[in-house]
Design a protein around this motif. Sequence first.
Motif, PDB file in Angstrom:
ATOM      1  N   GLY A  96       0.876  -1.300  -0.004  1.00  0.00           N
ATOM      2  CA  GLY A  96       0.183   0.082  -0.019  1.00  0.00           C
ATOM      3  C   GLY A  96       0.908   1.301  -0.046  1.00  0.00           C
ATOM      4  N   ALA A 100       0.330   4.307  -2.571  1.00  0.00           N
ATOM      5  CA  ALA A 100      -0.426   5.208  -1.991  1.00  0.00           C
ATOM      6  C   ALA A 100      -0.416   6.617  -2.937  1.00  0.00           C
ATOM      7  CB  ALA A 100      -0.029   5.421  -0.680  1.00  0.00           C
ATOM      8  N   TRP A 105      -3.460   8.353   2.443  1.00  0.00           N
ATOM      9  CA  TRP A 105      -3.382   6.824   2.066  1.00  0.00           C
ATOM     10  C   TRP A 105      -1.920   6.310   2.727  1.00  0.00           C
ATOM     11  CZ3 TRP A 105      -7.139   3.914   1.005  1.00  0.00           C
ATOM     12  CH2 TRP A 105      -8.340   4.444   0.423  1.00  0.00           C
ATOM     13  N   ALA A 108      -2.566   5.572   5.958  1.00  0.00           N
ATOM     14  CA  ALA A 108      -3.355   4.656   6.276  1.00  0.00           C
ATOM     15  C   ALA A 108      -2.497   3.131   5.964  1.00  0.00           C
ATOM     16  CB  ALA A 108      -4.572   4.700   5.173  1.00  0.00           C
ATOM     17  N   ALA A 109      -1.982   3.287   5.029  1.00  0.00           N
ATOM     18  CA  ALA A 109      -0.958   1.996   4.759  1.00  0.00           C
ATOM     19  C   ALA A 109       0.089   1.746   5.802  1.00  0.00           C
ATOM     20  CB  ALA A 109      -0.118   2.045   3.346  1.00  0.00           C
TER      21      ALA A 109
END
Length: 419
Positions: A96, A100, A105, A108-109
Amino acid sequence: MKQLLHEYAGVLAVRQARLVLGASVVSMVGDATALVALLLKLHEEGHGPLAVMALLICFALPIVATMGLAGSVADSHDPRRVLVLALAVQAAGAIGLVVAPSVVWVCAAAVVMQTGFAFANPVWSAVMPRVVGEDLSGTYVSLAQGMRAVASPIGAAVAGVVVEHWGSRTALAVNAASFVGLIGAALALRVGRVGAPVGERERWRRSSLLPRDGVTVLRRDPVLATLVFAIVPLILTIEAVNAVEVFLVRGDLGATPRQYGMAEACAGVGAVLGSFAAAAIRSRPARIRGLLLGIAVVPLAQIVQGLAPTLGAYAGAAFVVGLALGIVNALIFALLLREIGEVDRGKVITLVSGLSRSATIGALTLGGVLGTLVGARTAYVICGSAGLLIAAAAALRVQRPVHRSVDSDSTQWSVPTGR
């Protein structure tokens, strides 16, 4: 020295230990590569300190949030199954990071990746003493800590080269690929679940989001509890100065970027030497004395750093800090793995890791505030002085059980070990 080398050879003679150590080093190189690549990516995209702080918090937060549940899972579920699943989650988070599209993101990853780490790390810590044998558990910890200390600067160097020539996504892909070895090492493990078999529903019922069980187990040994709860606030004072370090070295001491890197390397070399040297300290009393000395030396060296008139004096103190921290890190985990029973190791390891990361999060704020209000030099002196008070309080607290020792050869302490 001959005995120490013999014990290192004994650890490396175990095939599963070689696999785990080798895969861990590769993974650590990948971790350091990813972190440096992400920081360079944020800087290149024009993001400020708040984005960096958010990213670092995302790396620490899952370990704090899951320290109760992860410890219970580590002690009550099949270790190979937990490891493979947790490492798969880590790898997914790492992939991720590669794809991203934005900072949100990326964060989040990072949370996904570190959640996997939060569940895998206590399992490795709990099962490896059984793999190498209890007598070699301290030697294994020292060897692993030393190899990881070597891996981090290598990963940082790899990140710089890869990002410069091929971009940050390639560097992040290197990190994602580094999980292949760890998954293979987990599949090769031949260690069963600790404790009596219980049903799946019962195992999950025993799991808790809060680390109450870890606290209960740790408090059975007052000396270990004192040392752990002294090291956690000490981490706060140590890592707080990370936020102002560059301003002291580059600003007050006038170092060039190359000289700044060399000063960092001095601390890294000290950490490696300290980790390996800790393996020579084998008895419980000696390990406790080494810990108390280490947690006193670190803040004292921090004060010297803050007052350093030259870059050379600062670098020398940085070496001492790294050396003492290398010894402290290796000794505390050697004690925990040796003194805590097999069925409770995961709970205690996740408790210690979670508390340490909690201190890291607090340190990010503390360092920034101190640097803004009083400047870099004064921040070092304040943090070092607070660390000395913590070390003195820990020494006084630990001395009470020491005087109750009843073993004539002074190799045991009259304190419950929880085993």
